[in-house]
Scaffold this motif. Sequence first.
Motif, PDB file in Angstrom:
ATOM      1  N   PHE A 103       0.813  -1.210   0.000  1.00 49.30           N
ATOM      2  CA  PHE A 103       0.000   0.000   0.000  1.00 49.30           C
ATOM      3  C   PHE A 103       0.849   1.264   0.000  1.00 49.30           C
ATOM      4  O   PHE A 103       1.711   1.441   0.859  1.00 49.30           O
ATOM      5  CB  PHE A 103      -0.932  -0.003   1.214  1.00 49.30           C
ATOM      6  N   HIS A 104       0.578   2.125  -0.979  1.00 51.28           N
ATOM      7  CA  HIS A 104       1.200   3.447  -0.990  1.00 51.28           C
ATOM      8  C   HIS A 104       0.337   4.398  -0.167  1.00 51.28           C
ATOM      9  O   HIS A 104      -0.851   4.166   0.049  1.00 51.28           O
ATOM     10  CB  HIS A 104       1.367   3.931  -2.426  1.00 51.28           C
ATOM     11  N   ASP A 105       0.966   5.477   0.310  1.00 54.02           N
ATOM     12  CA  ASP A 105       0.338   6.308   1.341  1.00 54.02           C
ATOM     13  C   ASP A 105      -0.098   7.673   0.816  1.00 54.02           C
ATOM     14  O   ASP A 105      -0.149   8.639   1.571  1.00 54.02           O
ATOM     15  CB  ASP A 105       1.324   6.488   2.503  1.00 54.02           C
ATOM     16  N   THR A 106      -0.440   7.749  -0.461  1.00 50.77           N
ATOM     17  CA  THR A 106      -0.764   9.018  -1.108  1.00 50.77           C
ATOM     18  C   THR A 106      -1.850   9.795  -0.364  1.00 50.77           C
ATOM     19  O   THR A 106      -1.754  11.011  -0.194  1.00 50.77           O
ATOM     20  CB  THR A 106      -1.217   8.775  -2.557  1.00 50.77           C
ATOM     21  N   PHE A 107      -2.879   9.109   0.090  1.00 49.45           N
ATOM     22  CA  PHE A 107      -3.981   9.751   0.804  1.00 49.45           C
ATOM     23  C   PHE A 107      -3.938   9.471   2.310  1.00 49.45           C
ATOM     24  O   PHE A 107      -4.936   9.630   3.001  1.00 49.45           O
ATOM     25  CB  PHE A 107      -5.325   9.300   0.220  1.00 49.45           C
ATOM     26  N   GLY A 108      -2.785   9.039   2.803  1.00 58.62           N
ATOM     27  CA  GLY A 108      -2.644   8.785   4.233  1.00 58.62           C
ATOM     28  C   GLY A 108      -3.368   7.544   4.721  1.00 58.62           C
ATOM     29  O   GLY A 108      -3.619   7.400   5.926  1.00 58.62           O
ATOM     30  N   MET A 109      -3.686   6.633   3.811  1.00 57.28           N
ATOM     31  CA  MET A 109      -4.451   5.444   4.162  1.00 57.28           C
ATOM     32  C   MET A 109      -3.594   4.180   4.285  1.00 57.28           C
ATOM     33  O   MET A 109      -4.129   3.089   4.459  1.00 57.28           O
ATOM     34  CB  MET A 109      -5.537   5.193   3.106  1.00 57.28           C
ATOM     35  N   GLY A 110      -2.263   4.315   4.182  1.00 56.84           N
ATOM     36  CA  GLY A 110      -1.405   3.130   4.154  1.00 56.84           C
ATOM     37  C   GLY A 110      -1.560   2.228   5.362  1.00 56.84           C
ATOM     38  O   GLY A 110      -1.692   1.006   5.229  1.00 56.84           O
ATOM     39  N   VAL A 111      -1.541   2.794   6.558  1.00 56.53           N
ATOM     40  CA  VAL A 111      -1.677   1.983   7.772  1.00 56.53           C
ATOM     41  C   VAL A 111      -3.077   1.397   7.864  1.00 56.53           C
ATOM     42  O   VAL A 111      -3.249   0.204   8.165  1.00 56.53           O
ATOM     43  CB  VAL A 111      -1.345   2.810   9.024  1.00 56.53           C
ATOM     44  N   ALA A 112      -4.092   2.222   7.629  1.00 64.09           N
ATOM     45  CA  ALA A 112      -5.475   1.734   7.693  1.00 64.09           C
ATOM     46  C   ALA A 112      -5.710   0.607   6.693  1.00 64.09           C
ATOM     47  O   ALA A 112      -6.358  -0.402   7.011  1.00 64.09           O
ATOM     48  CB  ALA A 112      -6.453   2.882   7.435  1.00 64.09           C
ATOM     49  N   ASN A 113      -5.161   0.754   5.493  1.00 63.23           N
ATOM     50  CA  ASN A 113      -5.331  -0.289   4.485  1.00 63.23           C
ATOM     51  C   ASN A 113      -4.565  -1.550   4.865  1.00 63.23           C
ATOM     52  O   ASN A 113      -5.025  -2.670   4.590  1.00 63.23           O
ATOM     53  CB  ASN A 113      -4.866   0.223   3.121  1.00 63.23           C
TER      54      ASN A 113
END
Length: 324
Positions: A225-235
């Motif tokens: 998961f890339h973290d472009t929208f700040g969702m990396g950890v959540a994803n």
Amino acid sequence: MRNCAYSTAAGERIPVRIVEVGPRDGLQNEKTVIPPEVKVGLIDRLGRAGSRVIEAGSFVSPKWVPQMAGTAEVVTSMDKLPGTTYQVLVPNEKGLESVLSLLAAHPDKPPIDEIAVFTAATDAFSIANTNVTVADSLKRLARVVQSALDKGIRVRGYVSVVITCPYSGKVDYKRVRDVTKELLDMGCYEVSLGDTTGTGNPTSVREMLSVVLEANPVERLAGHFHDTFGMGVANSMAALSAGIRTLDCSIGGLGGCPYSPGATGNVATEDVLYALQDSAYSAPGDLEALVDVGFWISERLGRDNSSRVAKAVRARREREKAKL
């Protein structure tokens, strides 16, 4: 900060395998030339900090990905630690030939343990990345995978743009499912599902996985998961809740894709490890030591450390130091 080792009420914590992609996926989009000794230093520091699977480089043409030049020098210079798996990305048969030549030159101490191959879920991205359609890419990879397996080399697979494509928009998850199955059927021991654009959120990740799992065993899948929208950890946590047990992460949040304009780095290794603390999951790695590694490489690249956890740890250290 610690990576706690405790048991949940239901029993032992569930082990999560972390694939550290910083030295390859993390560095491939940097704008400045990175000396081989810096790459070696990064890999060695990651190993000493507890990373157990490290993507050390790529045998791709430096014409297309200049930062991956010198991979042979890097993997033969690094300190190969026992108990740590080192892999390299191989785009085609020419890349595999380079790997086989390297292994033949070091029969007593092979510098790498396995290779990874990659394709995409859309033709548009595949053509932009490798100049061939997904179908043609899979035909080419089948030869690479078979040749590697014939030589006793394990192969990992990647599927890019599993949520959205920068060229064709929302991805048909059935395509992700089918491409993943082809990679597994040709002999990849695991396939990493890449949200290359970083546009996914827990809902879309769960929806994608529910379709992919119609034809593929969850134990042979990984999340990237890339973290472009700040969702990396959540994803990453959404993937774990769906049964995924391998996550690709990048120290300091390094990364980006030259064929995905606007995509930022991978989810930071430090952030994922912190998220797993006091949870039902456990993963290898000394968080405090990895924070140091993330700042070390960020400083050498002249860039900001993208890990929120690393920044918080540094701020805590500075407060504690000021009290002395």
